[in-house]
Scaffold this motif. Structure first.
Motif, PDB file in Angstrom:
ATOM      1  N   UNK A 299       0.833  -1.195   0.000  1.00  0.00           N
ATOM      2  CA  UNK A 299       0.000   0.000   0.000  1.00  0.00           C
ATOM      3  C   UNK A 299       0.875   1.255   0.000  1.00  0.00           C
ATOM      4  N   UNK A 300       2.172   1.067  -0.012  1.00  0.00           N
ATOM      5  CA  UNK A 300       3.082   2.200   0.049  1.00  0.00           C
ATOM      6  C   UNK A 300       3.331   2.761  -1.339  1.00  0.00           C
ATOM      7  N   UNK A 301       3.744   4.019  -1.365  1.00  0.00           N
ATOM      8  CA  UNK A 301       4.008   4.667  -2.642  1.00  0.00           C
ATOM      9  C   UNK A 301       5.494   4.715  -2.964  1.00  0.00           C
ATOM     10  N   UNK A 302       6.297   4.733  -1.916  1.00  0.00           N
ATOM     11  CA  UNK A 302       7.735   4.805  -2.126  1.00  0.00           C
ATOM     12  C   UNK A 302       8.388   3.537  -1.588  1.00  0.00           C
ATOM     13  N   UNK A 303       9.152   2.884  -2.447  1.00  0.00           N
ATOM     14  CA  UNK A 303       9.792   1.631  -2.039  1.00  0.00           C
ATOM     15  C   UNK A 303      10.872   1.295  -3.050  1.00  0.00           C
ATOM     16  N   UNK A 304      11.551   0.191  -2.805  1.00  0.00           N
ATOM     17  CA  UNK A 304      12.637  -0.244  -3.673  1.00  0.00           C
ATOM     18  C   UNK A 304      12.416  -1.714  -4.022  1.00  0.00           C
ATOM     19  N   UNK A 305      12.818  -2.054  -5.216  1.00  0.00           N
ATOM     20  CA  UNK A 305      12.707  -3.438  -5.681  1.00  0.00           C
ATOM     21  C   UNK A 305      14.072  -3.916  -6.153  1.00  0.00           C
ATOM     22  N   UNK A 306      14.329  -5.189  -5.939  1.00  0.00           N
ATOM     23  CA  UNK A 306      15.635  -5.745  -6.273  1.00  0.00           C
ATOM     24  C   UNK A 306      15.460  -7.117  -6.921  1.00  0.00           C
ATOM     25  N   UNK A 307      16.435  -7.463  -7.717  1.00  0.00           N
ATOM     26  CA  UNK A 307      16.623  -8.851  -8.144  1.00  0.00           C
ATOM     27  C   UNK A 307      17.978  -9.304  -7.626  1.00  0.00           C
ATOM     28  N   UNK A 308      17.952 -10.459  -6.939  1.00  0.00           N
ATOM     29  CA  UNK A 308      19.175 -11.091  -6.464  1.00  0.00           C
ATOM     30  C   UNK A 308      19.335 -12.424  -7.186  1.00  0.00           C
ATOM     31  N   UNK A 309      20.577 -12.771  -7.418  1.00  0.00           N
ATOM     32  CA  UNK A 309      20.919 -14.029  -8.068  1.00  0.00           C
ATOM     33  C   UNK A 309      21.627 -14.915  -7.051  1.00  0.00           C
ATOM     34  N   UNK A 310      21.251 -16.193  -7.025  1.00  0.00           N
ATOM     35  CA  UNK A 310      21.907 -17.147  -6.126  1.00  0.00           C
ATOM     36  C   UNK A 310      22.387 -18.337  -6.954  1.00  0.00           C
ATOM     37  N   UNK A 311      23.651 -18.334  -7.365  1.00  0.00           N
ATOM     38  CA  UNK A 311      24.191 -19.465  -8.125  1.00  0.00           C
ATOM     39  C   UNK A 311      24.357 -20.684  -7.228  1.00  0.00           C
ATOM     40  N   UNK A 312      24.770 -21.801  -7.793  1.00  0.00           N
ATOM     41  CA  UNK A 312      24.954 -23.013  -6.973  1.00  0.00           C
ATOM     42  C   UNK A 312      25.866 -22.818  -5.771  1.00  0.00           C
ATOM     43  N   UNK A 313      26.752 -21.844  -5.829  1.00  0.00           N
ATOM     44  CA  UNK A 313      27.625 -21.557  -4.679  1.00  0.00           C
ATOM     45  C   UNK A 313      26.847 -21.007  -3.477  1.00  0.00           C
ATOM     46  N   UNK A 314      25.581 -20.666  -3.690  1.00  0.00           N
ATOM     47  CA  UNK A 314      24.646 -20.190  -2.652  1.00  0.00           C
ATOM     48  C   UNK A 314      24.853 -18.732  -2.253  1.00  0.00           C
ATOM     49  N   UNK A 315      25.838 -18.053  -2.826  1.00  0.00           N
ATOM     50  CA  UNK A 315      26.003 -16.634  -2.509  1.00  0.00           C
ATOM     51  C   UNK A 315      24.833 -15.835  -3.068  1.00  0.00           C
ATOM     52  N   UNK A 316      24.442 -14.797  -2.373  1.00  0.00           N
ATOM     53  CA  UNK A 316      23.375 -13.908  -2.843  1.00  0.00           C
ATOM     54  C   UNK A 316      24.026 -12.682  -3.477  1.00  0.00           C
ATOM     55  N   UNK A 317      23.763 -12.503  -4.767  1.00  0.00           N
ATOM     56  CA  UNK A 317      24.428 -11.440  -5.521  1.00  0.00           C
ATOM     57  C   UNK A 317      23.373 -10.471  -6.044  1.00  0.00           C
ATOM     58  N   UNK A 318      23.560  -9.192  -5.765  1.00  0.00           N
ATOM     59  CA  UNK A 318      22.634  -8.185  -6.266  1.00  0.00           C
ATOM     60  C   UNK A 318      22.786  -8.057  -7.780  1.00  0.00           C
ATOM     61  N   UNK A 319      21.677  -8.158  -8.484  1.00  0.00           N
ATOM     62  CA  UNK A 319      21.682  -8.044  -9.946  1.00  0.00           C
ATOM     63  C   UNK A 319      21.293  -6.641 -10.368  1.00  0.00           C
ATOM     64  N   UNK A 320      20.173  -6.150  -9.809  1.00  0.00           N
ATOM     65  CA  UNK A 320      19.655  -4.873 -10.268  1.00  0.00           C
ATOM     66  C   UNK A 320      18.705  -4.304  -9.221  1.00  0.00           C
ATOM     67  N   UNK A 321      18.560  -2.994  -9.244  1.00  0.00           N
ATOM     68  CA  UNK A 321      17.746  -2.287  -8.255  1.00  0.00           C
ATOM     69  C   UNK A 321      16.882  -1.241  -8.954  1.00  0.00           C
ATOM     70  N   UNK A 322      15.666  -1.072  -8.448  1.00  0.00           N
ATOM     71  CA  UNK A 322      14.746  -0.082  -9.018  1.00  0.00           C
ATOM     72  C   UNK A 322      14.105   0.712  -7.892  1.00  0.00           C
TER      73      UNK A 322
END
Lengths: 118, 113
Positions: free
Chosen positions: A28-51
């Motif tokens: 219900x909020x108007x201001x926020x952020x969205x992200x895509x994270x990638x998790x390869x088989x190594x299980x690390x969480x990697x930031x892909x992109x931000x909006x």
């Protein structure tokens, strides 16, 4: 509470093709952020992109771009010229700004397992 | 590029034992987080930490859990008496400031037997 939905548990695509991963969210909020994270088989969480929600222009990072439709609460990720190294779990995530008190937590979707086929 | 570092990468413990998971956030970051991911499930928020105190915690983060920043560099998650259902991947994350992206470590896989 915010929810993030990824309706595609698994996808596969041939190397060099383009693939789009979908994500919808509820807030219900108007201001926020969205992200895509990638998790390869190594299980690390990697930031892909931000909006940022206040920006109308879709974010791009090299072969990765998003289609952000605020009214529809949709945030899809497009991967162009897909490469074998793109094989991973991809998580969409939502962040609501909290005024700097250190609790800007991420709410994640359930993920899409993407396989790039040689 | 600076990284968030987590140790150990894998820890096996017996039910009822205490474990401490360690993290070194990126040096100029101010906000610190722990998340966990049970195998095959989504990543869940546990706790956020700012200005030497917990700023928010989830319902998962009960009295068995605690966090500490004992010095200027380490950020630890302690589970006092582990249960089988605590088996998961635990991710530490840090961010520079409000609304900044979170940078995650490689995770610690905790196995409780």
């Amino acid at each position: 509470a915010q929810t993030v939905t990824q309706s595609q548990p698994e996808m596969s695509v041939q190397e060099a093709e383009t693939v789009t991963l979908s994500c919808t969210y509820d807030t219900s909020e108007n201001n926020y952020y969205l992200f895509w994270y990638k998790q390869p088989p190594s299980r690390q969480m990697i930031l892909v992109i931000r909006q940022e929600a206040y920006k109308q222009q879709n974010a791009t990072e090299n072969r990765f771009s998003v289609n952000f439709q605020k009214a529809a609460k949709s945030f899809s990720l497009k991967i162009s010229d897909s490469q074998l190294g793109d094989t991973a779990m991809y998580f969409c995530a939502f962040m609501s700004p909290r005024g700097g008190f250190g609790n800007e937590k991420l709410t994640f979707g359930t993920g899409t397992r993407l396989t790039i086929i040689p | 590029e600076p990284e968030v570092t987590q140790t150990p990468s894998h820890q096996v413990t017996q039910m009822g034992q205490e474990v401490i998971l360690r993290c070194v956030p990126i040096s100029n970051h101010l906000y610190f987080y722990w998340y966990r991911q049970i195998l095959g499930q989504k990543v869940e928020f546990l706790v956020s930490f700012y200005n030497n105190e917990i700023s928010e915690k989830s319902e998962i983060f009960d009295d068995q859990f605690s966090v500490e920043r004992p010095d200027g560099s380490n950020f630890t998650l302690k589970i006092r008496s582990t249960k089988l259902e605590d088996s998961a991947m635990y991710f530490c994350a840090s961010s520079l400031g409000p609304n900044s992206p979170l940078h995650f470590g490689n995770g610690t896989r905790l196995t409780v037997t």
